[in-house]
Design a protein around this motif. Sequence first.
Motif, PDB file in Angstrom:
ATOM      1  N   MET A 197      32.893   0.447  21.460  1.00 37.72           N
ATOM      2  CA  MET A 197      32.757   1.301  20.275  1.00 37.72           C
ATOM      3  C   MET A 197      32.907   2.767  20.679  1.00 37.72           C
ATOM      4  N   THR A 198      33.796   3.499  19.985  1.00 40.85           N
ATOM      5  CA  THR A 198      34.057   4.889  20.318  1.00 40.85           C
ATOM      6  C   THR A 198      32.991   5.789  19.710  1.00 40.85           C
ATOM      7  N   SER A 199      32.387   6.646  20.528  1.00 37.92           N
ATOM      8  CA  SER A 199      31.363   7.562  20.026  1.00 37.92           C
ATOM      9  C   SER A 199      32.034   8.737  19.331  1.00 37.92           C
ATOM     10  N   VAL A 200      31.408   9.230  18.298  1.00 34.84           N
ATOM     11  CA  VAL A 200      31.937  10.349  17.528  1.00 34.84           C
ATOM     12  C   VAL A 200      31.201  11.622  17.927  1.00 34.84           C
ATOM     13  N   THR A 201      31.934  12.656  18.297  1.00 35.95           N
ATOM     14  CA  THR A 201      31.342  13.935  18.654  1.00 35.95           C
ATOM     15  C   THR A 201      31.348  14.839  17.436  1.00 35.95           C
ATOM     16  N   THR A 202      30.204  15.322  17.067  1.00 35.92           N
ATOM     17  CA  THR A 202      30.102  16.185  15.896  1.00 35.92           C
ATOM     18  C   THR A 202      30.474  17.624  16.255  1.00 35.92           C
ATOM     19  N   ASP A 203      30.701  18.442  15.226  1.00 32.86           N
ATOM     20  CA  ASP A 203      30.982  19.866  15.445  1.00 32.86           C
ATOM     21  C   ASP A 203      29.796  20.531  16.147  1.00 32.86           C
ATOM     22  N   GLU A 204      28.601  20.113  15.779  1.00 34.44           N
ATOM     23  CA  GLU A 204      27.390  20.657  16.384  1.00 34.44           C
ATOM     24  C   GLU A 204      27.347  20.357  17.876  1.00 34.44           C
ATOM     25  N   GLN A 205      27.696  19.149  18.248  1.00 36.24           N
ATOM     26  CA  GLN A 205      27.706  18.766  19.667  1.00 36.24           C
ATOM     27  C   GLN A 205      28.781  19.517  20.435  1.00 36.24           C
ATOM     28  N   ARG A 206      29.945  19.685  19.813  1.00 38.85           N
ATOM     29  CA  ARG A 206      31.034  20.421  20.477  1.00 38.85           C
ATOM     30  C   ARG A 206      30.642  21.877  20.703  1.00 38.85           C
ATOM     31  N   PHE A 207      30.031  22.494  19.689  1.00 36.92           N
ATOM     32  CA  PHE A 207      29.587  23.882  19.822  1.00 36.92           C
ATOM     33  C   PHE A 207      28.572  24.006  20.959  1.00 36.92           C
ATOM     34  N   HIS A 208      27.613  23.094  20.989  1.00 42.54           N
ATOM     35  CA  HIS A 208      26.575  23.104  22.012  1.00 42.54           C
ATOM     36  C   HIS A 208      27.185  22.982  23.400  1.00 42.54           C
ATOM     37  N   SER A 209      28.162  22.098  23.538  1.00 44.47           N
ATOM     38  CA  SER A 209      28.829  21.883  24.825  1.00 44.47           C
ATOM     39  C   SER A 209      29.598  23.121  25.267  1.00 44.47           C
ATOM     40  N   GLU A 210      30.326  23.737  24.345  1.00 48.33           N
ATOM     41  CA  GLU A 210      31.108  24.923  24.693  1.00 48.33           C
ATOM     42  C   GLU A 210      30.194  26.098  25.044  1.00 48.33           C
ATOM     43  N   PHE A 211      29.120  26.268  24.262  1.00 49.16           N
ATOM     44  CA  PHE A 211      28.208  27.384  24.531  1.00 49.16           C
ATOM     45  C   PHE A 211      27.511  27.206  25.877  1.00 49.16           C
ATOM     46  N   SER A 212      27.286  25.962  26.276  1.00 49.47           N
ATOM     47  CA  SER A 212      26.600  25.683  27.543  1.00 49.47           C
ATOM     48  C   SER A 212      27.348  26.264  28.741  1.00 49.47           C
ATOM     49  N   LYS A 213      28.637  26.534  28.579  1.00 55.74           N
ATOM     50  CA  LYS A 213      29.427  27.122  29.674  1.00 55.74           C
ATOM     51  C   LYS A 213      28.878  28.489  30.069  1.00 55.74           C
ATOM     52  N   ASN A 214      28.280  29.198  29.110  1.00 61.64           N
ATOM     53  CA  ASN A 214      27.666  30.499  29.428  1.00 61.64           C
ATOM     54  C   ASN A 214      26.549  30.338  30.446  1.00 61.64           C
ATOM     55  N   LEU A 215      25.735  29.314  30.265  1.00 60.86           N
ATOM     56  CA  LEU A 215      24.626  29.070  31.202  1.00 60.86           C
ATOM     57  C   LEU A 215      25.143  28.687  32.579  1.00 60.86           C
ATOM     58  N   ILE A 216      26.224  27.917  32.618  1.00 61.49           N
ATOM     59  CA  ILE A 216      26.816  27.517  33.894  1.00 61.49           C
ATOM     60  C   ILE A 216      27.303  28.752  34.655  1.00 61.49           C
ATOM     61  N   THR A 217      27.961  29.663  33.937  1.00 59.68           N
ATOM     62  CA  THR A 217      28.460  30.891  34.563  1.00 59.68           C
ATOM     63  C   THR A 217      27.312  31.771  35.053  1.00 59.68           C
ATOM     64  N   LEU A 218      26.255  31.872  34.248  1.00 55.35           N
ATOM     65  CA  LEU A 218      25.107  32.686  34.646  1.00 55.35           C
ATOM     66  C   LEU A 218      24.369  32.076  35.833  1.00 55.35           C
ATOM     67  N   ASP A 219      24.307  30.747  35.905  1.00 53.13           N
ATOM     68  CA  ASP A 219      23.702  30.103  37.078  1.00 53.13           C
ATOM     69  C   ASP A 219      24.520  30.400  38.331  1.00 53.13           C
ATOM     70  N   SER A 220      25.847  30.435  38.170  1.00 53.71           N
ATOM     71  CA  SER A 220      26.715  30.776  39.298  1.00 53.71           C
ATOM     72  C   SER A 220      26.475  32.227  39.728  1.00 53.71           C
ATOM     73  N   ALA A 221      26.353  33.117  38.753  1.00 50.79           N
ATOM     74  CA  ALA A 221      26.079  34.529  39.061  1.00 50.79           C
ATOM     75  C   ALA A 221      24.739  34.668  39.760  1.00 50.79           C
ATOM     76  N   ARG A 222      23.765  33.884  39.310  1.00 46.79           N
ATOM     77  CA  ARG A 222      22.442  33.921  39.928  1.00 46.79           C
ATOM     78  C   ARG A 222      22.525  33.573  41.410  1.00 46.79           C
ATOM     79  N   ARG A 223      23.250  32.508  41.733  1.00 48.12           N
ATOM     80  CA  ARG A 223      23.364  32.087  43.143  1.00 48.12           C
ATOM     81  C   ARG A 223      24.033  33.163  43.986  1.00 48.12           C
TER      82      ARG A 223
END
Length: 233
Positions: free
Chosen positions: A1-27
């Motif tokens: 069964m194929t899972s459906v990704t909502t707009d809310e989930q896509r937004f959350h996933s894309e925004f999470s990239k900011n945290l990944i970049t900031l964690d890299s800057a932190r290191r």
Amino acid sequence: MTSVTTDEQRFHSEFSKNLITLDSARRKVNMQINMALRKDDSHGVMLYTNIYLLIYTSWSEAALVKLVHTPFGFSESDKKKILKDRDVINKWTKCVNTAFAKFRKRGSEIPNKKKKIKNLVDTYLRTQGQIRNKIAHGQWEYPLYGNNLSHDPDALVWLKTIDVIQIDTWFEIHKQLIEIVRGLIDSRERNNHKAHYNEYFARLTSIEKIIEKRKKWNLEEKKRRLKLKPIKK
């Protein structure tokens, strides 16, 4: 069964990239602080520590936005009410209050829990955010009050005493705080708010352990241990 990704989930996933970049800057900034400590470069330590604080407060603001946009959590109306406020502490307070709203019919421990969470927000975000504003506005050596008309000696004490140990502690505690609030947001009445009760006490215990552990750790000891390690080429 194929899972459906909502707009809310896509937004959350894309925004999470900011945290990944900031964690890299932190290191990367942490590495620069460590190198400056090895070299007894106090000026370099000060410069990179200020940058580290900027990263911490930026990470905190991004983490809050990500939290508010937790999929299947707040309504669009709730999100707007929380995020429209310009003051980050007010945003956190509204976020916590909104997350707790579903517990109106629950036990008497809820007010104490809410107070404890708000105290954590106040302790690890309010003054840090104020000092961050001094740094962001170029007041690295001689900070001013908000009206920019006179010297702020309390802020200067903070700027002179803040160090990487403190900021690392704030990061680790803040992560636990986020998971406490995420547990609230993910809680559902149909399963007796299991997500909240699974996270709350475990995360508070983790915070207590972090605080206790960090009491035994200071900048001079960190410097001593760094100098014992060979420098990688």
